[in-house]
Scaffold this active site. Structure first.
Site, PDB file in Angstrom:
ATOM      1  N   ASP A  74       0.821  -1.213   0.000  1.00 20.16           N
ATOM      2  CA  ASP A  74       0.000   0.000   0.000  1.00 20.16           C
ATOM      3  C   ASP A  74       0.851   1.257   0.000  1.00 20.16           C
ATOM      4  O   ASP A  74       2.076   1.211   0.161  1.00 20.16           O
ATOM      5  CB  ASP A  74      -0.953  -0.026   1.206  1.00 20.16           C
ATOM      6  N   ASN A 132      -7.122  -3.201  14.820  1.00 21.42           N
ATOM      7  CA  ASN A 132      -8.530  -3.477  14.464  1.00 21.42           C
ATOM      8  C   ASN A 132      -8.662  -4.651  13.486  1.00 21.42           C
ATOM      9  O   ASN A 132      -9.745  -4.885  12.960  1.00 21.42           O
ATOM     10  CB  ASN A 132      -9.177  -2.216  13.875  1.00 21.42           C
ATOM     11  N   HIS A 162      -7.086  -5.002  10.590  1.00 20.79           N
ATOM     12  CA  HIS A 162      -6.892  -4.732   9.155  1.00 20.79           C
ATOM     13  C   HIS A 162      -5.619  -5.380   8.637  1.00 20.79           C
ATOM     14  O   HIS A 162      -4.675  -5.627   9.390  1.00 20.79           O
ATOM     15  CB  HIS A 162      -6.932  -3.218   8.856  1.00 20.79           C
ATOM     16  N   GLU A 219      -9.529  -1.961   5.761  1.00 21.50           N
ATOM     17  CA  GLU A 219     -10.082  -1.712   7.088  1.00 21.50           C
ATOM     18  C   GLU A 219     -11.294  -2.614   7.327  1.00 21.50           C
ATOM     19  O   GLU A 219     -11.834  -3.198   6.370  1.00 21.50           O
ATOM     20  CB  GLU A 219     -10.528  -0.255   7.172  1.00 21.50           C
TER      21      GLU A 219
HETATM   22  P1  PGA Z   1       2.470  -1.708  12.750  1.00 19.77           P
HETATM   23  O1  PGA Z   1       1.267  -1.629  11.721  1.00 19.77           O
HETATM   24  O2  PGA Z   1       3.408  -2.734  12.220  1.00 19.77           O
HETATM   25  O3  PGA Z   1       3.090  -0.327  12.732  1.00 19.77           O
HETATM   26  O4  PGA Z   1       1.867  -2.079  14.066  1.00 19.77           O
HETATM   27  C1  PGA Z   1       0.702  -2.790  11.227  1.00 19.77           C
HETATM   28  C2  PGA Z   1      -0.526  -2.456  10.398  1.00 19.77           C
HETATM   29  O5  PGA Z   1      -1.218  -1.481  10.754  1.00 19.77           O
HETATM   30  O6  PGA Z   1      -0.801  -3.169   9.440  1.00 19.77           O
END
Ligand code: PGA
Length: 248
Positions: free
Chosen positions: A67, A136, A138, A143
């Site tokens: 992304d 959450n 995702h 999301e």
């Molecule tokens: P993080 O993010 O590795 O910074 O915890 C993971 C994500 O949100 O996919």
């Protein structure tokens, strides 16, 4: 799903690096999907070490990132282009022509997304997709509520994710972009292997739902239960809410 529980973040990172390196040694022209965020930084550090000390050769791999924020140019320090070059690509011998990261500045985003999907197919599909997970549930910027069959597209970020990511934007949520281009869940599920990393207690609920909960678009990572080769490498804190842990 194979769930591997490691003592801490360092052990998680090393185990993940071992698996990525083993793929590159077996298949030097592997197609690897990379992820950004705090979680894979240790994995990338270990891959850089393996490149320097063990001659791990990245020259033939092809990469696709999950992304990118819409509206951030590649040189913006919070863009995922910048992140990938700083944290991995510039330290190894990857061929820049083989690196693919969604263009946050694309003029025609829909056309770009179609091109990205076609490019993944042209390269033979993704052999191994590295993933983080949001608190959450995702995956990438898919999301809660994202279609489980979705393809690469533009998505609006939730308030929660923007708040989680504000730490990278001077703790100012207003500076966090509102949109991102992200591979879809359907795109991710086509990778031949998924490797999801999670560390820390704030991921424990999302991991429990992913491993033990029902499959639901409200926790996008739960779709991994349907994948033929999904590996989760998590530390003890992220595993702390699992009710079924088998050791042996
Ligand atoms: P993080 O993010 O590795 O910074 O915890 C993971 C994500 O949100 O996919």
């Amino acid at each position: 799903m194979l769930v591997i529980i490691k003592e801490d973040y360092d052990d998680m990172s090393k185990e993940a690096a071992k698996r990525v390196a083993s793929l590159i040694r077996k298949k030097p022209d592997a197609v690897i999907g990379f992820a950004t965020g705090g979680t894979p930084v240790g994995l990338y550090k270990e891959l850089i070490r393996m490149h320097r000390e063990e001659g791990l050769d990245f020259s033939k791999i092809t990469t696709f990132n999950l992304d990118e924020y819409v509206g951030l140019p590649p040189e913006h320090p919070q863009s995922y282009h910048y992140f990938m070059w700083e944290n991995l690509f510039k330290h190894v011998n990857v061929d820049p022509r083989n690196v693919h990261i969604p263009h946050g500045m694309a003029e025609d985003i829909d056309a770009f997304c179609e091109w990205y999907e076609a490019k993944i197919k042209e390269k033979g599909g993704i052999d191994l997709q590295i993933l983080g997970i949001g608190a959450n549930g995702h995956i990438a910027f898919n999301e809660p509520g994202s279609s489980l069959g979705s393809r690469t597209r533009i998505k609006t970020l939730t308030e929660k994710t923007r708040r989680d990511n504000a730490r990278f934007f001077d703790n100012d949520i207003e500076k966090v972009p509102k949109y991102a281009i992200t591979m879809g869940i359907g795109t991710i599920m086509e990778a031949r292997e998924l490797l999801l990393l999670a560390s820390g207690e704030n991921k424990a609920d999302a991991i429990k739902a992913t491993v033990e909960g029902p499959i639901t678009a409200m926790v996008p990572a739960t779709i991994m239960q349907m994948h033929r080769k999904a590996v989760l490498i998590i530390d003890k804190a992220a595993a702390s809410k699992l009710s079924q842990i088998f050791t042996g």
